[in-house]
Design an enzyme around this catalytic site. Structure first.
Site, short mmCIF file in Angstrom:
data_model
loop_
_atom_site.label_atom_id
_atom_site.label_comp_id
_atom_site.label_asym_id
_atom_site.label_seq_id
_atom_site.Cartn_x
_atom_site.Cartn_y
_atom_site.Cartn_z
N ASP A 46 0.84 -1.20 0.00
CA ASP A 46 0.00 0.00 0.00
C ASP A 46 0.88 1.26 0.00
O ASP A 46 1.73 1.43 0.88
CB ASP A 46 -0.88 0.01 1.25
CG ASP A 46 -1.83 1.19 1.22
OD1 ASP A 46 -2.77 1.15 0.40
OD2 ASP A 46 -1.62 2.16 1.97
N TYR A 51 2.67 10.17 0.89
CA TYR A 51 3.64 9.63 1.85
C TYR A 51 5.07 10.10 1.51
O TYR A 51 5.98 9.96 2.34
CB TYR A 51 3.59 8.09 1.92
CG TYR A 51 2.24 7.53 2.33
CD1 TYR A 51 1.29 8.34 2.96
CD2 TYR A 51 1.91 6.20 2.10
CE1 TYR A 51 0.04 7.82 3.31
CE2 TYR A 51 0.67 5.69 2.46
CZ TYR A 51 -0.26 6.50 3.06
OH TYR A 51 -1.49 6.00 3.41
N HIS A 115 -7.77 9.22 -2.13
CA HIS A 115 -7.26 9.09 -0.75
C HIS A 115 -8.26 9.59 0.30
O HIS A 115 -8.48 8.95 1.32
CB HIS A 115 -5.93 9.84 -0.63
CG HIS A 115 -5.04 9.35 0.45
ND1 HIS A 115 -3.67 9.39 0.37
CD2 HIS A 115 -5.30 8.81 1.66
CE1 HIS A 115 -3.15 8.89 1.47
NE2 HIS A 115 -4.11 8.54 2.27
N1 LIG Z 1 -5.91 5.67 3.52
C1 LIG Z 1 -5.50 6.37 4.54
O1 LIG Z 1 -5.94 7.51 4.78
C2 LIG Z 1 -4.47 5.77 5.46
C3 LIG Z 1 -4.28 6.33 6.73
C4 LIG Z 1 -3.35 5.71 7.58
C5 LIG Z 1 -2.65 4.59 7.13
N2 LIG Z 1 -2.84 4.10 5.88
C6 LIG Z 1 -2.10 2.92 5.38
O2 LIG Z 1 -2.18 1.89 6.36
C7 LIG Z 1 -0.88 1.52 6.76
C8 LIG Z 1 -0.89 1.05 8.21
O3 LIG Z 1 -1.37 2.02 9.09
P1 LIG Z 1 -0.44 2.93 10.01
O4 LIG Z 1 0.87 3.14 9.34
O5 LIG Z 1 -1.26 4.09 10.38
O6 LIG Z 1 -0.19 2.14 11.32
P2 LIG Z 1 -0.22 0.68 11.92
O7 LIG Z 1 0.12 -0.32 10.88
O8 LIG Z 1 -1.46 0.53 12.70
O9 LIG Z 1 0.97 0.79 12.99
C9 LIG Z 1 2.28 1.05 12.61
C10 LIG Z 1 3.09 1.10 13.90
O10 LIG Z 1 3.09 -0.19 14.51
C11 LIG Z 1 4.42 -0.60 14.77
N3 LIG Z 1 4.46 -2.06 14.61
C12 LIG Z 1 4.40 -2.77 13.46
N4 LIG Z 1 4.44 -4.09 13.70
C13 LIG Z 1 4.53 -4.23 15.04
C14 LIG Z 1 4.63 -5.36 15.89
N5 LIG Z 1 4.63 -6.60 15.40
N6 LIG Z 1 4.72 -5.14 17.23
C15 LIG Z 1 4.71 -3.88 17.72
N7 LIG Z 1 4.62 -2.77 16.97
C16 LIG Z 1 4.53 -2.95 15.63
C17 LIG Z 1 5.26 0.14 13.75
O11 LIG Z 1 6.58 0.32 14.22
P3 LIG Z 1 7.92 0.18 13.32
O12 LIG Z 1 7.60 0.67 11.94
O13 LIG Z 1 8.87 1.07 14.03
O14 LIG Z 1 8.32 -1.26 13.34
C18 LIG Z 1 4.53 1.47 13.67
O15 LIG Z 1 4.90 2.31 14.74
C19 LIG Z 1 -0.06 2.78 6.48
O16 LIG Z 1 1.32 2.56 6.50
C20 LIG Z 1 -0.62 3.19 5.16
O17 LIG Z 1 -0.08 2.40 4.12
C21 LIG Z 1 -3.77 4.67 5.05
#
Ligand SMILES: NC(=O)c1ccc[n+]([C@@H]2O[C@H](COP(=O)([O-])OP(=O)(O)OC[C@H]3O[C@@H](n4cnc5c(N)ncnc54)[C@H](OP(=O)(O)O)[C@@H]3O)[C@@H](O)[C@H]2O)c1
Length: 334
Positions: A46, A51, A115
């Site tokens: 994704d 980003y 988005h």
């Molecule tokens: N469409 C939209 O508006 C929108 C909005 C938000 C997100 N997104 C997409 O969704 C993806 C995921 O959401 P997100 O980035 O908000 O957050 P998330 O996946 O809920 O959380 C990411 C966080 O969790 C940590 N993490 C990952 N695996 C872990 C584990 N096994 N144990 C403990 N901590 C862990 C990561 O740390 P480290 O990286 O330091 O390991 C990071 O700090 C985004 O990257 C993006 O591609 C889309």
């Protein structure tokens, strides 16, 4: 090559339900993270223009598809990216996709999403100036300059006219039931997917019911509750930790297993190799454990990603109709 668990989109194409997120994966880290993810077996990545890391991700794709991951080819991976809010005018949508593909060094995306259902002002180059600002604002972080002259239906119409050779499927993100219904009524074309915030504290049950009825795939973002508000991640929630320790799994694996029940996809982000691998190991939940996770959202509901209160600069728009957004001066233009 196996796609793992998949869901069939309303276009007939399969999407792997476990994907990989790249928001806040910093330059200098993101190339290695995406390469590591592809090496670990993820086949759904994704991305988004906003980003700011697509050029570096292009290097990971190039390496992986040119022998870096043995046997891996472009067509083995489901790649999603997103149209940004400053690119919503219908006449800019096709150029925005071309810009996105050029950044990524790809010929096509598997899925291209709107988005957010909001348009920012469009400066002379909407591909580069992503956050046009209001000249004066009462908010300490400033306010983004909104553009109310284009409706979400206008933008969606342009999305549906993109060549399939460049965007195999089109969909949306952060759209409510009302927004989705407006797109369907306005164009007769149902989005293939709606990517929304979803985690154990935000179940999205009504939206899921609606999307099931309309055959719109749900992708869950921020599955671990990532937010800009400093609240601990859901991997630290006691209920999740208890289930994980009983199953000999990690809390992240419990959340990811819960997320995919019902055929939804989920796109955990990590830049840490050990977590990238850990998150890819799938486990199964019993009905009791699924219900226990689901109960968290019934007791402690919480939406984190509300741009009117969480984003810097602030977006002065009411997107989701939450109490926190009631004072926002702009609304979604249907
Ligand atoms: N469409 C939209 O508006 C929108 C909005 C938000 C997100 N997104 C997409 O969704 C993806 C995921 O959401 P997100 O980035 O908000 O957050 P998330 O996946 O809920 O959380 C990411 C966080 O969790 C940590 N993490 C990952 N695996 C872990 C584990 N096994 N144990 C403990 N901590 C862990 C990561 O740390 P480290 O990286 O330091 O390991 C990071 O700090 C985004 O990257 C993006 O591609 C889309």
């Amino acid at each position: 090559m196996s796609l793992g668990k998949t869901f069939t989109l309303n276009t007939g194409v399969k999407i792997p339900t476990l994907g990989f997120g790249t928001w806040q994966a910093e330059p200098g880290q993101v190339k290695d993270a995406v390469f590591e993810a592809l090496k670990a077996g993820y086949r759904h990545i994704d991305l988004a223009k906003v980003y700011g890391n697509q050029k570096e991700i292009a290097e990971a794709f190039k390496d992986a598809f040119n022998g870096g991951v043995p046997g891996l080819k472009r067509e083995d991976v489901f790649i999603t990216s997103k149209l940004w809010n400053s690119q919503h005018r219908p006449e800019h949508v096709s150029a925005a996709l071309d810009d996105c593909l050029a950044e990524l060094g790809l010929e096509y995306l598997d899925l291209y999403l709107v988005h957010f259902p909001v348009a920012f002002d469009e400066p002379s180059n909407p591909n580069e100036q992503l956050f046009p600002m209001q000249e004066s604002s009462s908010h300490p972080d400033g306010d983004v300059k909104m553009f109310d002259g284009v409706s979400i239906v206008d933008t969606w119409k342009a999305m549906t006219q993109l060549p399939k050779s460049k965007a195999r499927a089109v969909g949306v993100s952060n759209h409510t039931k009302e927004h989705l219904q407006a797109l369907i009524d306005g164009t007769g074309v149902t989005p293939a997917a709606n990517q929304v915030e979803r985690h154990p504290r935000l179940l999205q049950s009504e939206l899921i019911e609606f999307c099931k009825e309309k055959n719109i795939h749900i992708t869950a973002y921020s599955a671990f509750g990532n937010n800009m508000l400093g609240v601990p991640l859901l991997v630290q929630h006691n209920t999740i930790k208890e289930i994980a320790s009983r199953l000999g799994a990690s809390p992240a694996q419990v959340i990811l297993a819960w997320s995919q029940v019902g055929g939804h996809s989920v796109i955990p982000k990590s830049v840490t190799a050990s977590r990238i691998q850990e998150n890819f190991k799938e486990i199964e939940l019993s009905k009791e454990d699924f219900d226990a996770v689901e109960n968290i959202g019934k007791v402690e509901p919480r939406r984190f990603n509300i741009p009117y209160i969480a984003n810097k600069p602030r977006w002065p728009v009411n997107i989701f109709g939450t109490p926190e957004e009631q004072e926002a001066p702009h609304k979604v233009i249907l």
